[in-house]
Design a protein around this motif. Structure first.
Motif, mmCIF file in Angstrom:
data_model
loop_
_atom_site.group_PDB
_atom_site.id
_atom_site.type_symbol
_atom_site.label_atom_id
_atom_site.label_comp_id
_atom_site.label_asym_id
_atom_site.label_seq_id
_atom_site.Cartn_x
_atom_site.Cartn_y
_atom_site.Cartn_z
ATOM 1 N N ALA A 233 74.533 49.003 -52.507
ATOM 2 C CA ALA A 233 74.088 47.628 -52.281
ATOM 3 C C ALA A 233 73.129 47.188 -53.384
ATOM 4 O O ALA A 233 72.210 47.919 -53.760
ATOM 5 C CB ALA A 233 73.408 47.501 -50.924
ATOM 6 N N THR A 234 73.352 45.986 -53.902
ATOM 7 C CA THR A 234 72.459 45.396 -54.896
ATOM 8 C C THR A 234 71.844 44.094 -54.397
ATOM 9 O O THR A 234 70.953 43.542 -55.032
ATOM 10 C CB THR A 234 73.214 45.110 -56.205
ATOM 11 N N ARG A 235 72.344 43.593 -53.284
ATOM 12 C CA ARG A 235 71.793 42.395 -52.652
ATOM 13 C C ARG A 235 71.798 42.617 -51.141
ATOM 14 O O ARG A 235 72.810 43.050 -50.582
ATOM 15 C CB ARG A 235 72.609 41.159 -53.004
ATOM 16 N N LEU A 236 70.675 42.318 -50.493
ATOM 17 C CA LEU A 236 70.537 42.572 -49.065
ATOM 18 C C LEU A 236 70.333 41.258 -48.320
ATOM 19 O O LEU A 236 69.572 40.389 -48.758
ATOM 20 C CB LEU A 236 69.354 43.499 -48.793
ATOM 21 N N ILE B 22 72.911 47.980 -39.520
ATOM 22 C CA ILE B 22 73.023 47.919 -40.973
ATOM 23 C C ILE B 22 74.442 48.259 -41.403
ATOM 24 O O ILE B 22 75.184 48.954 -40.716
ATOM 25 C CB ILE B 22 72.022 48.879 -41.645
ATOM 26 N N GLY B 23 74.826 47.733 -42.579
ATOM 27 C CA GLY B 23 76.144 48.034 -43.102
ATOM 28 C C GLY B 23 76.412 47.288 -44.396
ATOM 29 O O GLY B 23 75.637 46.412 -44.816
ATOM 30 N N GLY C 136 74.748 44.166 -48.898
ATOM 31 C CA GLY C 136 74.351 44.902 -47.713
ATOM 32 C C GLY C 136 73.757 43.982 -46.663
ATOM 33 O O GLY C 136 73.242 42.901 -46.974
ATOM 34 N N MET C 137 73.820 44.405 -45.418
ATOM 35 C CA MET C 137 73.307 43.603 -44.311
ATOM 36 C C MET C 137 72.429 44.467 -43.416
ATOM 37 O O MET C 137 72.781 45.611 -43.116
ATOM 38 C CB MET C 137 74.457 43.016 -43.499
ATOM 39 N N ALA D 8 66.693 51.376 -43.476
ATOM 40 C CA ALA D 8 67.923 50.619 -43.689
ATOM 41 C C ALA D 8 68.174 50.402 -45.178
ATOM 42 O O ALA D 8 69.298 50.573 -45.678
ATOM 43 C CB ALA D 8 67.848 49.289 -42.952
ATOM 44 N N GLU D 9 67.142 50.015 -45.897
ATOM 45 C CA GLU D 9 67.290 49.747 -47.324
ATOM 46 C C GLU D 9 67.691 51.007 -48.084
ATOM 47 O O GLU D 9 68.550 50.962 -48.986
ATOM 48 C CB GLU D 9 66.005 49.162 -47.885
ATOM 49 N N GLU D 10 67.083 52.124 -47.762
ATOM 50 C CA GLU D 10 67.426 53.374 -48.440
ATOM 51 C C GLU D 10 68.905 53.707 -48.238
ATOM 52 O O GLU D 10 69.600 54.135 -49.178
ATOM 53 C CB GLU D 10 66.549 54.500 -47.912
ATOM 54 N N HIS D 11 69.390 53.520 -47.031
ATOM 55 C CA HIS D 11 70.796 53.810 -46.741
ATOM 56 C C HIS D 11 71.714 52.864 -47.506
ATOM 57 O O HIS D 11 72.700 53.302 -48.122
ATOM 58 C CB HIS D 11 71.040 53.678 -45.239
#
Length: 309
Positions: A111-114, A67-68, A79-80, A102-105
């Motif tokens: 991040a507003t788009r994953l 993730i990053g 975010g990825m 991952a999403e929480e981080h």
């Protein structure tokens, strides 16, 4: 049996080996070694807020997440996350736990788009959709049998063009960084990238444990790099193409094909038996080049997107 998620410990060999083992089982098209995973963490750009997570069941690693934040994109807030679960250990909740962590981080870091790559298989796509992700663009994963396949013969460069290994630029790789920057800006994809930090490029690309300057090939026009095919290897028999491209002023002359053919021939001579690469499904020119070499599409992955605003 309980599944839990934690950060990978880069100083623990068992963590690194378990991470690579799961990746190889779930996604055998990507080169990785324990050393490369440790390097990725140690040299990640601070603005990427990069983490590598592992899911365990009773102490056994059964899932991973990379993730990053896309820090090199001109658009903020992207975010990825890429999640892999051992195909023999699915339906235990590991994937859901990894996605949630991952999403929480990523959200905590703006991040507003994953974005996430998902293998184009019914179970994987259904899981992504249940997690709130929508399918976007596809990409193909290709393999070439270097041990038994017949490569096109090496071609003599046209007048004013020479092909040299990337190792010839070891004293000053900046010309390759500048070429990589231009090619990366034009690569099709959901997330635009701009390479502006030479020192970061040295750490993340040039000095990466998988990168092979010796097997990387560069086509020069009048002495200046005009096209290249960047090579990676696992240090044994597997070879991967990290990037192939041509400067805008020299496109349409077959220079990328010339460089990649040179790299593939030297990879086979060095003992590599498998070659892997990936192409955006809309990248017709590169797909045509790889078909000419004998690559076959072995799988397709689909970029999935989740909007958080």
């Amino acid at each position: 049996m309980t599944v839990s998620v934690r950060d990978l410990r880069p100083d623990v060999r068992a963590d690194l080996e378990g991470y690579v083992r799961v990746r190889d089982r779930a996604f055998p098209f990507m080169l990785s070694t324990p050393e490369s995973i440790a390097h990725d963490l140690a040299h990640a750009h601070p603005d990427a807020h990069s983490r590598k997570l592992i899911a365990e069941e009773n102490g056994e690693i059964i899932g991973t997440a990379q993730i990053g934040i896309a820090h090199d994109s001109p658009e903020p807030g992207q975010g990825m996350l890429n999640v892999f679960v051992d195909p023999e250990r699915t339906r235990l909740g590991a994937g859901s736990l990894l996605v949630r962590a991952a999403e929480e981080h990523l959200v905590a870091h703006g991040a507003t788009r994953l974005y996430s790559w998902v293998l184009d298989e019914p179970g994987n796509r259904a899981f992504a959709e249940r997690s709130g992700y929508t399918a976007s663009r596809p990409a193909h994963l290709l393999r070439l049998d270097l041990a038994h396949g017949v490569l096109p013969p090496l071609q003599a460069p046209p007048p004013g063009v020479e092909v040299r290994p990337g190792s010839d630029f070891s004293a000053d790789p900046r010309p390759l960084f500048e070429l990589d920057t231009e090619v990366t800006m034009d690569e099709p994809g959901d997330i635009d990238a701009e390479l502006t930090d030479f020192e970061a490029w040295l750490d993340e690309t040039w000095r990466h444990p998988l990168f092979s300057a010796e097997l990387t090939s560069v086509a020069l026009v009048d002495g200046r790099p005009a096209a290249f095919s960047a090579a990676r290897t696992d240090g044994a028999t597997r070879y991967g193409t990290a990037m192939t491209g041509t400067a805008r002023a020299h496109r349409g002359r077959g220079l990328a094909k010339l460089a990649k053919n040179d790299s593939l021939h030297r990879a086979r001579a060095a003992g590599c038996t498998e070659a892997f690469t990936g192409n955006d499904a809309d990248n017709g020119p590169m797909l045509a080049i790889n078909k000419w070499f004998g690559y076959e599409i072995r799988a397709t992955e689909v970029r999935h997107v989740r909007e958080l605003t």
